[in-house]
Design a protein around this motif. Sequence first.
Motif, PDB file in Angstrom:
ATOM      1  N   THR A   1       0.861  -1.177   0.000  1.00  0.00           N
ATOM      2  CA  THR A   1       0.000   0.000   0.000  1.00  0.00           C
ATOM      3  C   THR A   1       0.896   1.225   0.000  1.00  0.00           C
TER       4      THR A   1
ATOM      5  N   ILE B   1       1.490   5.023   0.535  1.00  0.00           N
ATOM      6  CA  ILE B   1       0.916   6.162   1.249  1.00  0.00           C
ATOM      7  C   ILE B   1       1.358   7.433   0.530  1.00  0.00           C
TER       8      ILE B   1
ATOM      9  N   ASP C   1       1.079  11.571   0.565  1.00  0.00           N
ATOM     10  CA  ASP C   1       0.734  12.809   1.262  1.00  0.00           C
ATOM     11  C   ASP C   1       0.302  13.843   0.233  1.00  0.00           C
TER      12      ASP C   1
ATOM     13  N   ALA D   1      -3.154   4.767  -0.587  1.00  0.00           N
ATOM     14  CA  ALA D   1      -3.893   5.430   0.486  1.00  0.00           C
ATOM     15  C   ALA D   1      -3.442   6.891   0.508  1.00  0.00           C
TER      16      ALA D   1
ATOM     17  N   ALA E   1      -3.240  10.630   2.181  1.00  0.00           N
ATOM     18  CA  ALA E   1      -3.234  11.297   3.481  1.00  0.00           C
ATOM     19  C   ALA E   1      -3.340  12.800   3.240  1.00  0.00           C
TER      20      ALA E   1
END
Length: 66
Positions: free
Chosen positions: A3, A5, A7, A59, A61
């Motif tokens: 996964t 991540i 930002d 994902a 953020a």
Amino acid sequence: MTTWIVDVERDAGQLIAQVRDLPSAHTFGADFDELDAAVREVIALVLGLPEGEHDLDIAYAFPVPA
């Protein structure tokens, strides 16, 4: 499956993205759909995946407003 991540922040009307575990993977987009496509493309490029191989688990953020 990894996964990734990502930002995301807004700057001058653009969404700016930085992939946490891939320092050279950063991109931008005018809206979320454009940003998502650009993020998938830049991750694939950095990893050397075949063209069109953009089935990645991502994902996002976003900063929490103060």
